[in-house]
Motif scaffolding. Structure first.
Motif, PDB file in Angstrom:
ATOM      1  N   ILE A   1       0.822  -1.213   0.000  1.00 50.32           N
ATOM      2  CA  ILE A   1       0.000   0.000   0.000  1.00 50.32           C
ATOM      3  C   ILE A   1       0.854   1.259   0.000  1.00 50.32           C
ATOM      4  O   ILE A   1       0.495   2.263  -0.589  1.00 50.32           O
ATOM      5  CB  ILE A   1      -0.869   0.025   1.288  1.00 50.32           C
ATOM      6  CG1 ILE A   1      -1.906  -1.074   1.268  1.00 50.32           C
ATOM      7  CG2 ILE A   1      -1.532   1.359   1.478  1.00 50.32           C
ATOM      8  CD1 ILE A   1      -2.588  -1.199   2.620  1.00 50.32           C
TER       9      ILE A   1
ATOM     10  N   GLY B   1      -3.056   4.767   0.914  1.00 52.86           N
ATOM     11  CA  GLY B   1      -1.593   4.918   0.998  1.00 52.86           C
ATOM     12  C   GLY B   1      -1.161   6.190   1.695  1.00 52.86           C
ATOM     13  O   GLY B   1       0.025   6.549   1.648  1.00 52.86           O
TER      14      GLY B   1
ATOM     15  N   ILE C   1      -7.421  -3.695   6.097  1.00 53.20           N
ATOM     16  CA  ILE C   1      -6.870  -3.351   4.778  1.00 53.20           C
ATOM     17  C   ILE C   1      -7.713  -3.992   3.674  1.00 53.20           C
ATOM     18  O   ILE C   1      -8.041  -3.347   2.669  1.00 53.20           O
ATOM     19  CB  ILE C   1      -5.393  -3.804   4.675  1.00 53.20           C
ATOM     20  CG1 ILE C   1      -4.526  -2.915   5.569  1.00 53.20           C
ATOM     21  CG2 ILE C   1      -4.894  -3.769   3.229  1.00 53.20           C
ATOM     22  CD1 ILE C   1      -3.084  -3.370   5.717  1.00 53.20           C
TER      23      ILE C   1
ATOM     24  N   ARG D   1      -9.913  -2.104   0.706  1.00 53.80           N
ATOM     25  CA  ARG D   1      -9.700  -2.369  -0.723  1.00 53.80           C
ATOM     26  C   ARG D   1     -11.002  -2.765  -1.399  1.00 53.80           C
ATOM     27  O   ARG D   1     -11.306  -2.307  -2.488  1.00 53.80           O
ATOM     28  CB  ARG D   1      -8.693  -3.496  -0.880  1.00 53.80           C
ATOM     29  CG  ARG D   1      -7.294  -3.037  -0.566  1.00 53.80           C
ATOM     30  CD  ARG D   1      -6.309  -3.967  -1.239  1.00 53.80           C
ATOM     31  NE  ARG D   1      -5.180  -3.259  -1.755  1.00 53.80           N
ATOM     32  CZ  ARG D   1      -3.929  -3.661  -1.576  1.00 53.80           C
ATOM     33  NH1 ARG D   1      -3.673  -4.745  -0.888  1.00 53.80           N
ATOM     34  NH2 ARG D   1      -2.940  -2.975  -2.089  1.00 53.80           N
TER      35      ARG D   1
END
Ligand SMILES: Cc1ncc(COP(=O)(O)O)c(C=O)c1O
Length: 453
Positions: free
Chosen positions: A123, A257, A325, A329
């Protein structure tokens, strides 16, 4: 201008349901007798909230919380911006629970340490290695130590316009709350101004060859001027210093990010925490191999004691982070945070206009990290007016140290909040005209960072 209640479907606020804070008020003295400050984070303390406020939360679900007296609130900035998906968010709870049943801490590393390292480094652009810890302060302090070891220099430059980097001496020594910190340590930290390249250049010029690192958030309340962050990086490289971005708030919020990805500037080191585990205790120092490897076993330079802690890689927190995470996504969480923040900003801006509060009540920051500023009748920043606004929102079933949204803030929650803000603004307007004393119950809040109580 159309009334806010006509323009959105605003459910009734909770003002009709009189709140009782008796259990809260009974427990408060005991909390203060047992715990300095009555809480484990100053930002959660009694001096940060009106007297008429819930003092203890017993349960949270999504963006809703219930206090010890059974009152329900829509909450913002949950867990000091750590809980970005929502309280008790089932897939994350399940992932942590599955891992808990397999054991949380062993004599050798757990495989999941490598799994999360891989997922996080995918990321964060330009980062080659990572070390996990439990909080933001530890990873920021580790970044400073690593930069000092890497450069062989002792001074550090921090952005003086940004409010917080760590509980440790190198930072707290520069604040008003510096009791117990030797002056010699505080003197090693220098400050520069955000969006003012000249002020950073001055720091370098005044201390040639002595600045180990520059520590800053890529963005806090003010966006960077075009090219500013790139020039900060160039200056660091020109003067041989390490650039550290603190992504504690911006990470997983501006972009998965971080603000570095959002702005397209890759620092040498950066730190993540808060949102990475949806509130589970997990943080990370990431960065270039050339620097990070000094904390490892494969070099012949002096060894850096880099984040070696008993609980640093508790497996359930790592499992929570892996799941967080993957949810980010799969479900476009960051886009949702921006969208809901924008919805709230639009509605509150309308209320500001309707109540003629321009110059007195201001929304600040990006939609994904919306906060507010309160001013008195002379347009000066006012803690009394902040307290009054909090009091009136709490009365209407919303608890907001900020308007920082989560993935669990539905349209209905946002619209209900906007209705509560509108009604609180009516009281605010009256207080501007007639004096806050007439409306505020109890004393005003105070800034956390002050020398005396
Ligand atoms: C920008 C920033 N950096 C660092 C920290 C410290 O993080 P922690 O409280 O996890 O030590 C915070 C905490 O609020 C923060 O906002």
């Amino acid at each position: 201008m159309a009334n806010i209640r006509a323009s959105v479907t605003v459910p009734p606020t909770a003002v009709a349901n009189p709140q009782n804070f008796s259990e809260s008020h009974t427990l408060q003295p005991k909390a203060h007798r047992l715990i300095p400050g009555g809480a484990h984070t100053y930002a959660k303390g009694d001096d940060q909230f009106p007297e008429r406020a819930p003092a203890f939360i017993v349960r949270g679900q999504g963006c809703h919380v219930w206090d010890i007296d059974g009152n329900e609130f829509i909450e913002y900035g949950m867990g000091l911006r750590a809980v970005t998906l929502g309280h008790a968010f089932q897939p994350v709870v399940d992932a942590a629970y599955r891992q808990l049943q397999l054991g949380i801490n062993f004599t050798r590393p757990a495989k999941i340490e490598v799994d999360l390292a891989e997922a996080l480094l995918e990321i964060v652009d330009g980062a080659d290695m990572v070390k996990f810890a439990k909080n933001g302060s530890d990873v920021n302090t580790a970044a400073v130590k690593l930069a000092r070891a890497y450069t062989g220099r002792d001074l550090i430059a921090i952005c003086g316009d940004q409010p917080f980097f760590a509980i440790d001496d190198w930072f707290i020594g520069t604040t008003k709350m510096d009791a117990g910190i030797p002056r010699t340590i505080a003197e090693l930290t220098l400050k520069f101004r955000y969006n003012d390249l000249g002020s950073l250049r001055d720091v370098f010029d005044q201390h040639p060859g002595r600045i180990a690192c520059v520590v800053m958030e890529a963005e806090a309340m003010t966006p960077p001027a075009p090219g500013y962050l790139n020039r900060v990086k160039e200056l660091c490289e020109e003067r041989g210093a390490v650039l550290v971005f603190d992504e504690m708030i911006t990470g997983f919020r501006w972009h998965l990010g971080g603000a570095q990805k959002f702005h397209g500037v890759v620092p040498h080191l950066s730190t993540f925490g808060k949102a990475m585990g949806n509130g589970f205790a997990i943080s990370a120092l990431v960065g270039k191999r050339e620097i990070m490897r000094l904390g490892g076993l494969d070099h012949d330079q002096a060894r850096v004691f880099l984040l070696s802690t008993t609980h640093g890689a508790e497996t359930h927190a790592l499992a929570a982070s892996l799941e967080t995470i993957s949810i980010y996504r799969e479900r476009k969480v960051v886009e949702f945070l921006w969208k809901q923040g924008e919805r709230l900003r639009t509605l509150i801006s309308r209320s500001i206009a309707e109540n003629h509060l321009e110059g007195f009540f201001e929304l600040v920051g990006r939609p994904c990290n919306l906060v507010f500023a309160t001013c008195d009748q002379d347009g000066k920043r006012s803690q009394a007016f902040r307290t009054l606004f909090l009091q009136e929102l709490i009365r209407r079933g919303v608890i907001p140290p900020s308007f920082v949204v989560s993935f669990s803030h539905t349209d209905e929650d946002i619209d209900r909040t906007a209705g509560a803000v509108h009604d609180a603004h009516i009281v605010y307007r009256k207080a501007l005209d007639e004096g806050f004393e007439k409306y505020l119950e109890g004393r005003p809040v105070k800034p956390v960072n002050r020398r005396f109580n």
